[in-house]
Enzyme design. Structure first.
Site, PDB file in Angstrom:
ATOM      1  N   SER A 104       0.872  -1.177   0.000  1.00  0.00           N
ATOM      2  CA  SER A 104       0.000   0.000   0.000  1.00  0.00           C
ATOM      3  C   SER A 104       0.905   1.222   0.000  1.00  0.00           C
ATOM      4  CB  SER A 104      -0.830  -0.008   1.286  1.00  0.00           C
ATOM      5  OG  SER A 104      -1.477   1.233   1.468  1.00  0.00           O
ATOM      6  N   TYR A 138      -2.076  -1.436  10.678  1.00  0.00           N
ATOM      7  CA  TYR A 138      -2.143  -1.589   9.223  1.00  0.00           C
ATOM      8  C   TYR A 138      -0.808  -1.186   8.597  1.00  0.00           C
ATOM      9  CZ  TYR A 138      -3.665  -1.221   4.385  1.00  0.00           C
ATOM     10  OH  TYR A 138      -3.778  -1.375   3.024  1.00  0.00           O
TER      11      TYR A 138
HETATM   12  P1  NDP Z   1     -11.521  -5.506  -0.127  1.00  0.00           P
HETATM   13  O1  NDP Z   1     -11.981  -5.415   1.276  1.00  0.00           O
HETATM   14  O2  NDP Z   1     -12.467  -5.120  -1.209  1.00  0.00           O
HETATM   15  O3  NDP Z   1     -10.976  -6.989  -0.429  1.00  0.00           O
HETATM   16  C1  NDP Z   1     -10.167  -7.666   0.501  1.00  0.00           C
HETATM   17  C2  NDP Z   1     -10.063  -9.120   0.128  1.00  0.00           C
HETATM   18  O4  NDP Z   1      -9.226  -9.770   1.092  1.00  0.00           O
HETATM   19  C3  NDP Z   1     -11.397  -9.829   0.119  1.00  0.00           C
HETATM   20  O5  NDP Z   1     -11.489 -10.621  -1.030  1.00  0.00           O
HETATM   21  C4  NDP Z   1     -11.344 -10.690   1.369  1.00  0.00           C
HETATM   22  O6  NDP Z   1     -12.038 -11.909   1.110  1.00  0.00           O
HETATM   23  C5  NDP Z   1      -9.859 -10.976   1.476  1.00  0.00           C
HETATM   24  N1  NDP Z   1      -9.491 -11.403   2.835  1.00  0.00           N
HETATM   25  C6  NDP Z   1      -9.537 -10.699   3.970  1.00  0.00           C
HETATM   26  N2  NDP Z   1      -9.177 -11.467   5.002  1.00  0.00           N
HETATM   27  C7  NDP Z   1      -8.882 -12.698   4.495  1.00  0.00           C
HETATM   28  C8  NDP Z   1      -8.443 -13.931   5.042  1.00  0.00           C
HETATM   29  N3  NDP Z   1      -8.232 -14.098   6.336  1.00  0.00           N
HETATM   30  N4  NDP Z   1      -8.239 -14.988   4.202  1.00  0.00           N
HETATM   31  C9  NDP Z   1      -8.461 -14.852   2.887  1.00  0.00           C
HETATM   32  N5  NDP Z   1      -8.875 -13.722   2.304  1.00  0.00           N
HETATM   33  C10 NDP Z   1      -9.088 -12.660   3.105  1.00  0.00           C
HETATM   34  O7  NDP Z   1     -10.203  -4.605  -0.191  1.00  0.00           O
HETATM   35  P2  NDP Z   1      -9.160  -4.271  -1.371  1.00  0.00           P
HETATM   36  O8  NDP Z   1      -9.479  -4.986  -2.607  1.00  0.00           O
HETATM   37  O9  NDP Z   1      -9.001  -2.821  -1.389  1.00  0.00           O
HETATM   38  O10 NDP Z   1      -7.849  -4.875  -0.690  1.00  0.00           O
HETATM   39  C11 NDP Z   1      -6.929  -5.725  -1.347  1.00  0.00           C
HETATM   40  C12 NDP Z   1      -5.523  -5.406  -0.871  1.00  0.00           C
HETATM   41  O11 NDP Z   1      -5.167  -4.080  -1.290  1.00  0.00           O
HETATM   42  C13 NDP Z   1      -5.359  -5.418   0.655  1.00  0.00           C
HETATM   43  O12 NDP Z   1      -4.143  -6.037   0.984  1.00  0.00           O
HETATM   44  C14 NDP Z   1      -5.326  -3.935   1.011  1.00  0.00           C
HETATM   45  O13 NDP Z   1      -4.635  -3.678   2.193  1.00  0.00           O
HETATM   46  C15 NDP Z   1      -4.620  -3.364  -0.211  1.00  0.00           C
HETATM   47  N6  NDP Z   1      -4.808  -1.938  -0.418  1.00  0.00           N
HETATM   48  C16 NDP Z   1      -6.048  -1.392  -0.621  1.00  0.00           C
HETATM   49  C17 NDP Z   1      -6.200  -0.033  -0.798  1.00  0.00           C
HETATM   50  C18 NDP Z   1      -7.531   0.622  -1.011  1.00  0.00           C
HETATM   51  O14 NDP Z   1      -7.615   1.869  -0.971  1.00  0.00           O
HETATM   52  N7  NDP Z   1      -8.595  -0.111  -1.273  1.00  0.00           N
HETATM   53  C19 NDP Z   1      -5.040   0.864  -0.789  1.00  0.00           C
HETATM   54  C20 NDP Z   1      -3.787   0.193  -0.590  1.00  0.00           C
HETATM   55  C21 NDP Z   1      -3.693  -1.153  -0.414  1.00  0.00           C
HETATM   56  P3  NDP Z   1     -12.911 -12.733   2.161  1.00  0.00           P
HETATM   57  O15 NDP Z   1     -13.388 -11.766   3.221  1.00  0.00           O
HETATM   58  O16 NDP Z   1     -14.007 -13.300   1.322  1.00  0.00           O
HETATM   59  O17 NDP Z   1     -11.974 -13.770   2.648  1.00  0.00           O
END
Ligand code: NDP
Length: 277
Positions: free
Chosen positions: A137, A150
């Site tokens: 990030s 985070y």
């Molecule tokens: P979302 O919340 O839309 O998606 C997060 C995903 O992570 C979901 O598919 C969720 O699936 C999965 N997840 C969470 N916990 C678990 C777990 N224990 N096991 C397996 N899967 C898990 O967020 P984003 O798409 O934005 O996030 C994706 C990545 O990008 C993250 O690492 C986030 O930190 C990073 N990021 C996002 C930013 C933003 O502004 N959106 C900025 C910078 C970085 P499920 O709950 O079904 O398991």
């Protein structure tokens, strides 16, 4: 099922939403065999419809991560690309976040990613090729109040990725860090929810509630980039002959990282304290 050893195979975690969902679709369009992993498989029909294989996986559960990787290897014999994307923002004041929750934040964002890397590396080393993409990030390069755990996980993921790149380069394996800026996904709602639940009352309440409100505001949504932008960057990185080590993309990422490098700590603090008042 016969094992197809020709097509390149990708495993994308966190594929039930946001960046992971967009990335799984994009890599599939780019011609890779794609496995999308997440816990909420009921949310992944769109992937199945597009021809992406859906894997139920909790990245914090060793048996679940191992079974997911073994399934891909049994069906396709290889994993060429691992996109460690699963993650969430556990926001709250350091004083308020239960240490168990801080541990959980590391379990998902760091140890889950590291465990999956361990599981795919033997095959990559044997083939002397492969790419591991770790979704960090801009928060892996800058800090803001209430984001200690985070940011802690993302700074850690940056360092782990740099070490891994050094260790695996002799085996022909690439490690790529992607540093998204603000992206329109479920991330900000989840971070706001954590922040309100943890620090929405008590000594930090005023500023914490203001930050939480900014997270799920219209302005934040307007100032965010679509997840497809990150998906396109990941697709470019995994198909490049020599990918960059870091890609900072999406709203605010490049300028904020650059600004943080330029400003002394006190100047950065003053800027961020003003912005989060
Ligand atoms: P979302 O919340 O839309 O998606 C997060 C995903 O992570 C979901 O598919 C969720 O699936 C999965 N997840 C969470 N916990 C678990 C777990 N224990 N096991 C397996 N899967 C898990 O967020 P984003 O798409 O934005 O996030 C994706 C990545 O990008 C993250 O690492 C986030 O930190 C990073 N990021 C996002 C930013 C933003 O502004 N959106 C900025 C910078 C970085 P499920 O709950 O079904 O398991």
């Amino acid at each position: 099922m016969p094992v197809d050893t020709h097509q390149h195979v990708a495993l994308v975690t966190g594929a039930s939403s946001g960046i992971g969902l967009a990335t799984a679709l994009r890599l599939q369009q780019a011609g890779l065999v794609v496995y999308g992993a997440a816990r909420r498989v009921d949310r992944m029909q769109q992937l199945t419809d597009a021809g992406v294989h859906v894997v139920a996986m909790d990245v914090t559960d060793d048996a679940s991560a191992t079974a997911g990787v073994e399934r891909v290897l049994a069906e396709h014999g290889r994993i060429d690309v691992l996109v460690n994307n699963a993650g969430y923002g556990s926001y709250g004041a350091v004083e308020d976040v239960p240490i168990d929750e801080a541990r959980r934040q590391f379990e998902v964002n760091v140890f889950g990613a590291a465990r999956l890397a361990q599981l795919v590396l033997p095959g990559m080393r044997a083939r002397r090729s492969g790419t591991i993409v770790n979704i960090s990030s801009m928060g892996g390069r800058i800090t803001t109040p209430f984001g200690a755990w985070y940011h802690g996980t993302k700074f850690a993921l940056e360092a782990v990725s740099d070490c891994l790149r050094l260790e695996t380069a002799p085996f022909g394996i690439d490690v790529v860090v992607v540093e998204p800026g603000g992206i329109r996904t479920e991330w900000s709602g989840i971070a706001a929810e954590h922040l309100r639940a943890t620090s929405g009352r008590g000594a930090y309440a005023e500023r914490a509630n203001a930050v939480a409100t900014s997270f799920d505001s219209e302005t934040m949504a307007r100032r965010s980039s679509p997840p497809e932008l990150i998906a396109a960057t990941i697709a470019r990185a995994v198909t490049a002959r020599r990918p960059r080590t870091r890609y900072a993309v999406g709203f605010g990422a490049k300028p904020l990282i650059a600004l943080r490098r330029l400003l002394p700590d006190r100047a950065w603090d003053a800027l961020i304290l003003r912005a989060t008042a």
